[in-house]
Design a protein around this motif. Structure first.
Motif, mmCIF file in Angstrom:
data_model
loop_
_atom_site.group_PDB
_atom_site.id
_atom_site.type_symbol
_atom_site.label_atom_id
_atom_site.label_comp_id
_atom_site.label_asym_id
_atom_site.label_seq_id
_atom_site.Cartn_x
_atom_site.Cartn_y
_atom_site.Cartn_z
ATOM 1 N N GLU A 1 2.086 -59.446 69.603
ATOM 2 C CA GLU A 1 1.381 -58.224 69.976
ATOM 3 C C GLU A 1 2.034 -56.957 69.425
ATOM 4 N N ASN A 2 3.348 -56.902 69.443
ATOM 5 C CA ASN A 2 4.034 -55.662 69.091
ATOM 6 C C ASN A 2 4.652 -55.675 67.698
ATOM 7 N N PHE A 3 4.253 -56.620 66.871
ATOM 8 C CA PHE A 3 4.862 -56.747 65.550
ATOM 9 C C PHE A 3 4.510 -55.553 64.670
ATOM 10 N N GLN A 4 5.533 -54.993 64.015
ATOM 11 C CA GLN A 4 5.326 -53.879 63.087
ATOM 12 C C GLN A 4 6.086 -54.147 61.799
ATOM 13 N N MET A 5 5.369 -54.092 60.671
ATOM 14 C CA MET A 5 5.987 -54.337 59.377
ATOM 15 C C MET A 5 7.078 -53.319 59.064
ATOM 16 N N GLU A 6 6.919 -52.098 59.545
ATOM 17 C CA GLU A 6 7.942 -51.088 59.281
ATOM 18 C C GLU A 6 9.272 -51.481 59.920
ATOM 19 N N ARG A 7 9.218 -51.974 61.155
ATOM 20 C CA ARG A 7 10.447 -52.428 61.811
ATOM 21 C C ARG A 7 11.036 -53.625 61.070
ATOM 22 N N PHE A 8 10.173 -54.519 60.605
ATOM 23 C CA PHE A 8 10.639 -55.678 59.845
ATOM 24 C C PHE A 8 11.347 -55.228 58.573
ATOM 25 N N SER A 9 10.752 -54.303 57.839
ATOM 26 C CA SER A 9 11.338 -53.816 56.586
ATOM 27 C C SER A 9 12.681 -53.145 56.829
ATOM 28 N N SER B 1 20.441 -56.319 54.032
ATOM 29 C CA SER B 1 20.533 -56.423 52.565
ATOM 30 C C SER B 1 19.809 -57.654 52.031
ATOM 31 N N LEU B 2 18.629 -57.890 52.558
ATOM 32 C CA LEU B 2 17.835 -59.041 52.146
ATOM 33 C C LEU B 2 16.479 -58.561 51.642
ATOM 34 N N SER B 3 16.107 -58.981 50.433
ATOM 35 C CA SER B 3 14.861 -58.523 49.830
ATOM 36 C C SER B 3 13.653 -59.178 50.482
ATOM 37 N N PRO B 4 12.646 -58.397 50.875
ATOM 38 C CA PRO B 4 11.415 -58.980 51.447
ATOM 39 C C PRO B 4 10.605 -59.751 50.409
ATOM 40 N N ARG B 5 10.977 -59.615 49.133
ATOM 41 C CA ARG B 5 10.250 -60.318 48.061
ATOM 42 C C ARG B 5 10.825 -61.704 47.771
ATOM 43 N N LYS B 6 11.912 -62.045 48.433
ATOM 44 C CA LYS B 6 12.529 -63.341 48.172
ATOM 45 C C LYS B 6 11.722 -64.457 48.820
ATOM 46 N N ILE B 7 11.504 -65.541 48.063
ATOM 47 C CA ILE B 7 10.741 -66.686 48.559
ATOM 48 C C ILE B 7 11.595 -67.468 49.559
ATOM 49 N N ARG C 1 18.131 -67.248 55.436
ATOM 50 C CA ARG C 1 17.009 -67.641 56.295
ATOM 51 C C ARG C 1 17.211 -67.134 57.726
ATOM 52 N N LEU C 2 18.423 -67.255 58.213
ATOM 53 C CA LEU C 2 18.697 -66.819 59.573
ATOM 54 C C LEU C 2 18.651 -65.293 59.690
ATOM 55 N N LYS C 3 19.069 -64.596 58.644
ATOM 56 C CA LYS C 3 18.933 -63.141 58.628
ATOM 57 C C LYS C 3 17.451 -62.754 58.686
ATOM 58 N N PHE C 4 16.653 -63.424 57.869
ATOM 59 C CA PHE C 4 15.209 -63.157 57.870
ATOM 60 C C PHE C 4 14.613 -63.407 59.247
ATOM 61 N N GLN C 5 15.004 -64.518 59.881
ATOM 62 C CA GLN C 5 14.453 -64.834 61.194
ATOM 63 C C GLN C 5 14.810 -63.772 62.226
#
Length: 237
Positions: free
Chosen positions: A114-122, A129-135, A144-148
């Motif tokens: 419900e409260n997910f915001q891409m800006e907060r994710f970015s 220091s993890l690129s959102p473009r990384k597969i 992976r754990l940083k992304f999670q």
């Protein structure tokens, strides 16, 4: 008054690994404790002691148990889908879309919160220091754990469940990682429950710790008190 985020009340039970398998022993025995907002809690114990199992009792709605588990006063069995909006979970076992980038995973799966915001994710990804473009399939275990964690931070849950996330983590980033956790709990709206096999890390980086043995919570208290007692116990002092 400190806000209670998570409470277990006399929880005893077991879970089934799959619909076709025989019953496997995943038993928690009469577990009772409370976690308050604004603190980092550690959970330690030998492999098979019940640390990950305890987290699965919170995350899965198919586990059979007696007693009650509450998150912010709500019994998790009343509306488990809603409860998942209150939980941020990071673990080596958690699955995402392997062939999608971090940003694509966030856009697809963030829609379920419900409260997910891409800006907060970015912002969280940048802090780590993890690129959102990384597969996703090309990420290391630590990435992976940083992304999670960044994904969880994007919907601001009140309870963070972190299962062995610091194992193999770069020592330099580990310092930044705990700084991020301190920022998460700073406004006293959330708490963190993390497992770790590194007792020195639990002793110095968490506020309270629980010790699991054979599905039972045998100790629970301030980390600076419990860890030395546990060390003396193992040494037979």
């Amino acid at each position: 008054m400190e806000k209670t985020i998570l409470s277990f009340e006399h929880v005893t039970g077991r879970r089934r690994r799959s619909a076709v398998s025989a019953w496997k022993t995943f038993i928690l025995r009469n577990i009772s404790f409370e976690l308050k907002a604004g603190y980092i809690y550690g959970l330690i114990g030998e492999n098979g002691a019940g640390k990950t199992t305890l987290m699965q009792y919170i995350l899965k709605n198919t586990i059979l148990y007696e007693g009650h588990i509450y998150i912010e006063g709500m019994d998790i069995r009343t509306d488990h889908a809603q409860i998942l909006n209150k939980i941020g979970y990071a673990s080596e076992e958690r699955q995402f879309f392997e062939n999608c980038t971090a940003a694509q995973n966030a856009e697809i799966l963030g829609a379920f919160y419900e409260n997910f915001q891409m800006e907060r994710f970015s912002d969280a990804m940048a802090a780590m220091s993890l690129s959102p473009r990384k597969i996703y399939k090309e990420m290391s275990r630590g990435e992976r754990l940083k992304f999670q964690l960044a994904f969880a931070m994007a919907y601001e849950p009140c309870l963070y469940l972190l299962d062995e996330v610091t194992a193999g983590m770069d020592p330099v980033f580990r310092i930044d990682f705990f700084h991020i956790l301190q920022q998460i709990i700073m406004d006293e709206r959330a708490c963190v429950l993390m497992t770790s096999h590194i007792s020195s890390e639990i002793e110095t980086r968490t506020d309270y710790v629980g010790v699991m043995e054979n599905g039972s919570l045998v100790m629970f208290g301030e980390s600076l008190d419990i860890i030395p007692r546990l060390r003396q116990r193992k040494e037979g002092i």
